[in-house]
Write a protein that holds these residues in place. Structure first.
Motif, PDB file in Angstrom:
ATOM      1  N   THR A 236      -0.800 -33.904  25.541  1.00 31.31           N
ATOM      2  CA  THR A 236      -0.180 -32.586  25.651  1.00 31.31           C
ATOM      3  C   THR A 236       1.310 -32.741  25.946  1.00 31.31           C
ATOM      4  O   THR A 236       1.728 -33.708  26.582  1.00 31.31           O
ATOM      5  N   MET A 237       2.069 -31.779  25.462  1.00 30.06           N
ATOM      6  CA  MET A 237       3.503 -31.734  25.721  1.00 30.06           C
ATOM      7  C   MET A 237       3.869 -30.326  26.167  1.00 30.06           C
ATOM      8  O   MET A 237       3.333 -29.351  25.649  1.00 30.06           O
ATOM      9  N   VAL A 238       4.769 -30.219  27.137  1.00 30.68           N
ATOM     10  CA  VAL A 238       5.150 -28.929  27.699  1.00 30.68           C
ATOM     11  C   VAL A 238       6.642 -28.706  27.479  1.00 30.68           C
ATOM     12  O   VAL A 238       7.460 -29.564  27.829  1.00 30.68           O
ATOM     13  N   ARG A 239       6.985 -27.557  26.896  1.00 29.60           N
ATOM     14  CA  ARG A 239       8.376 -27.203  26.676  1.00 29.60           C
ATOM     15  C   ARG A 239       8.640 -25.836  27.298  1.00 29.60           C
ATOM     16  O   ARG A 239       7.982 -24.858  26.959  1.00 29.60           O
ATOM     17  N   THR A 240       9.587 -25.768  28.211  1.00 33.17           N
ATOM     18  CA  THR A 240       9.942 -24.494  28.829  1.00 33.17           C
ATOM     19  C   THR A 240      10.958 -23.763  27.942  1.00 33.17           C
ATOM     20  O   THR A 240      11.569 -24.355  27.043  1.00 33.17           O
ATOM     21  N   TRP A 241      11.129 -22.461  28.220  1.00 30.56           N
ATOM     22  CA  TRP A 241      12.034 -21.637  27.425  1.00 30.56           C
ATOM     23  C   TRP A 241      13.084 -20.975  28.301  1.00 30.56           C
ATOM     24  O   TRP A 241      12.811 -20.587  29.436  1.00 30.56           O
ATOM     25  N   HIS A 242      14.273 -20.836  27.758  1.00 29.45           N
ATOM     26  CA  HIS A 242      15.368 -20.109  28.392  1.00 29.45           C
ATOM     27  C   HIS A 242      15.303 -18.661  27.922  1.00 29.45           C
ATOM     28  O   HIS A 242      15.339 -18.392  26.719  1.00 29.45           O
ATOM     29  N   ASP A 251      14.203 -24.644  25.886  1.00 35.12           N
ATOM     30  CA  ASP A 251      15.097 -25.502  26.654  1.00 35.12           C
ATOM     31  C   ASP A 251      15.327 -26.823  25.932  1.00 35.12           C
ATOM     32  O   ASP A 251      14.516 -27.253  25.094  1.00 35.12           O
ATOM     33  N   HIS A 252      16.436 -27.467  26.252  1.00 33.33           N
ATOM     34  CA  HIS A 252      16.792 -28.708  25.555  1.00 33.33           C
ATOM     35  C   HIS A 252      15.908 -29.877  25.968  1.00 33.33           C
ATOM     36  O   HIS A 252      15.755 -30.838  25.231  1.00 33.33           O
ATOM     37  N   ARG A 253      15.348 -29.796  27.172  1.00 40.15           N
ATOM     38  CA  ARG A 253      14.494 -30.887  27.644  1.00 40.15           C
ATOM     39  C   ARG A 253      13.050 -30.410  27.747  1.00 40.15           C
ATOM     40  O   ARG A 253      12.780 -29.225  27.949  1.00 40.15           O
ATOM     41  N   MET A 254      12.138 -31.336  27.595  1.00 43.74           N
ATOM     42  CA  MET A 254      10.723 -31.004  27.706  1.00 43.74           C
ATOM     43  C   MET A 254       9.978 -32.169  28.348  1.00 43.74           C
ATOM     44  O   MET A 254      10.510 -33.282  28.447  1.00 43.74           O
ATOM     45  N   ILE A 255       8.755 -31.909  28.819  1.00 43.67           N
ATOM     46  CA  ILE A 255       7.888 -32.974  29.310  1.00 43.67           C
ATOM     47  C   ILE A 255       7.067 -33.440  28.121  1.00 43.67           C
ATOM     48  O   ILE A 255       6.134 -32.750  27.686  1.00 43.67           O
ATOM     49  N   GLY A 256       7.440 -34.549  27.547  1.00 47.39           N
ATOM     50  CA  GLY A 256       6.779 -35.044  26.343  1.00 47.39           C
ATOM     51  C   GLY A 256       5.598 -35.937  26.666  1.00 47.39           C
ATOM     52  O   GLY A 256       4.728 -35.593  27.455  1.00 47.39           O
ATOM     53  N   HIS A 257       5.605 -37.140  26.102  1.00 50.80           N
ATOM     54  CA  HIS A 257       4.450 -38.027  26.292  1.00 50.80           C
ATOM     55  C   HIS A 257       4.415 -38.586  27.711  1.00 50.80           C
ATOM     56  O   HIS A 257       5.384 -39.165  28.186  1.00 50.80           O
ATOM     57  N   THR A 258       3.317 -38.404  28.367  1.00 47.62           N
ATOM     58  CA  THR A 258       3.074 -39.034  29.670  1.00 47.62           C
ATOM     59  C   THR A 258       1.844 -39.921  29.611  1.00 47.62           C
ATOM     60  O   THR A 258       1.751 -40.910  30.333  1.00 47.62           O
ATOM     61  N   GLY A 259       0.885 -39.581  28.769  1.00 42.48           N
ATOM     62  CA  GLY A 259      -0.333 -40.365  28.655  1.00 42.48           C
ATOM     63  C   GLY A 259      -1.295 -39.708  27.687  1.00 42.48           C
ATOM     64  O   GLY A 259      -1.117 -38.551  27.277  1.00 42.48           O
ATOM     65  N   PHE A 260      -2.313 -40.471  27.292  1.00 41.06           N
ATOM     66  CA  PHE A 260      -3.378 -39.957  26.430  1.00 41.06           C
ATOM     67  C   PHE A 260      -4.620 -39.679  27.271  1.00 41.06           C
ATOM     68  O   PHE A 260      -4.912 -40.401  28.234  1.00 41.06           O
ATOM     69  N   LEU A 261      -5.350 -38.651  26.908  1.00 44.99           N
ATOM     70  CA  LEU A 261      -6.638 -38.353  27.525  1.00 44.99           C
ATOM     71  C   LEU A 261      -7.732 -38.491  26.484  1.00 44.99           C
ATOM     72  O   LEU A 261      -7.530 -38.147  25.312  1.00 44.99           O
ATOM     73  N   LEU A 262      -8.868 -38.993  26.905  1.00 44.04           N
ATOM     74  CA  LEU A 262     -10.023 -39.007  26.006  1.00 44.04           C
ATOM     75  C   LEU A 262     -11.284 -38.734  26.818  1.00 44.04           C
ATOM     76  O   LEU A 262     -11.384 -39.115  27.989  1.00 44.04           O
TER      77      LEU A 262
END
Length: 320
Positions: A236-242, A251-262
């Motif tokens: 999952t990836m999370v992107r906030t909005w202005h 927003d220009h920055r986002m929380i991208g790859h942190t790990g995979f879940l299965l």
């Protein structure tokens, strides 16, 4: 009826020992513990803790420099991102996915391997409640100590559903009839035998891994094991909005790859997993693929050795 563990610290006026999160005019957060007689200091001035003790959440306090700060109790996502760390914490976006997609329910019997700093443990304890069980296993004593302090600081006391063991899961697991198992470790495929024995039929295994190599090894090991359903994997990836008037943009920055879940479910004893109807793409299991533990590393090493031998042979021919 008594309150669930930690619930009294989540509502009502501020009390001594509560965690407080201050937000300044620029949106920056500062977290501290309320203590009678203490003062909170910033480069914009100070104010006494006593000013907040007994006050409701949502109170605005002003420092001696006349700077306003909004005072609220930190939400759990805020708490886990600001608490002391030994190992990296599981981000709230992944913890939320684990709670939802692993179907953690009140009263569940859950085993967790890889405690880290206690972030996921706190989420899981809130979900299983006082009547459930969370049996956590951590190899490192220093990580376990940090996790224990963080969890107890959040709930205000030891949680009655938590059992923390320092040691390897494979050597120390004693729980049976487990509903859910969460593996946050480097090699979850090594724990499939103990997971299969501990989980009830229909129980769910959830693994959190960082790299595509770990993801591939774990999925293929689950398929080969024969006691689990076809794994599902995602990130999952999370992107906030202005949002400011007509200026609505990501927003220009986002929380991208942190790990995979299965995730995968435990089959009933003696049942063979159904054959997959979807055929693998051509080349998925080509000449470079080998199944089994260490296969990927072995294949890469063999190819590297072949390239080195070919280069040496060429160099020798040129020297002649």
């Amino acid at each position: 009826m008594s309150e669930p563990t930690g619930a009294t610290r989540r509502r009502g006026p501020f009390q001594v020992g509560d965690q407080v999160q201050l937000t300044d005019p620029k949106g920056r957060h500062y977290t501290f513990t309320l203590q009678a007689g203490n003062q909170f200091h910033t480069h914009k001035g100070a104010f006494p803790h006593d000013e907040l003790i007994g006050a409701p959440e949502g109170t605005v306090v002003r420092t001696t420099g006349n700077v306003p700060y909004l005072a609220l109790r930190p939400l759990l996502p805020d708490y886990v991102l600001s608490m002391p760390r030994g190992a990296a914490v599981i981000y709230p976006k992944d913890a939320g996915q684990i709670l939802a997609m692993a179907d953690i329910f009140a009263g569940a019997r859950v085993v967790e391997a890889g405690v880290g700093s206690g972030a996921l443990s706190t989420y899981l304890l809130r979900a299983v409640g006082d009547t459930g069980l969370l049996a956590s296993y951590e190899r490192r004593q220093d990580f376990a100590d940090i996790a224990k302090a963080n969890v107890e600081r959040y709930f205000g006391s030891p949680h009655p559903a938590w059992k923390l063991t320092v040691g390897d899961l494979q050597d120390n697991l004693v729980e049976t009839e487990v509903d859910r198992m969460i593996l946050d470790m480097l090699a979850p495929w090594e724990c499939l035998d103990v997971a299969s024995k501990a989980l009830v039929p229909g129980g769910l295994l959830c693994c959190y891994v960082a790299t595509t190599t770990q993801l591939s090894r774990t999925v293929e090991a689950l398929r080969e094991h024969g006691t689990f359903t076809e794994p599902a994997s995602w990130e999952t990836m999370v992107r906030t909005w202005h949002v400011e008037g007509l200026a609505v943009r990501p927003d220009h920055r986002m929380i991208g790859h942190t790990g995979f879940l299965l995730t995968s479910r435990r089959l009933a004893d003696g049942v063979e997993p159904p054959l997959r109807r979807r055929r693998p793409a051509k080349g998925s299991y080509g000449e470079d693929y080998e199944s089994g533990p260490g296969a990927a590393e072995k294949s890469l090493a063999e190819r590297a050795a072949e390239r080195a031998a070919a280069a040496a042979h060429t160099a020798a021919k040129e020297a002649e």
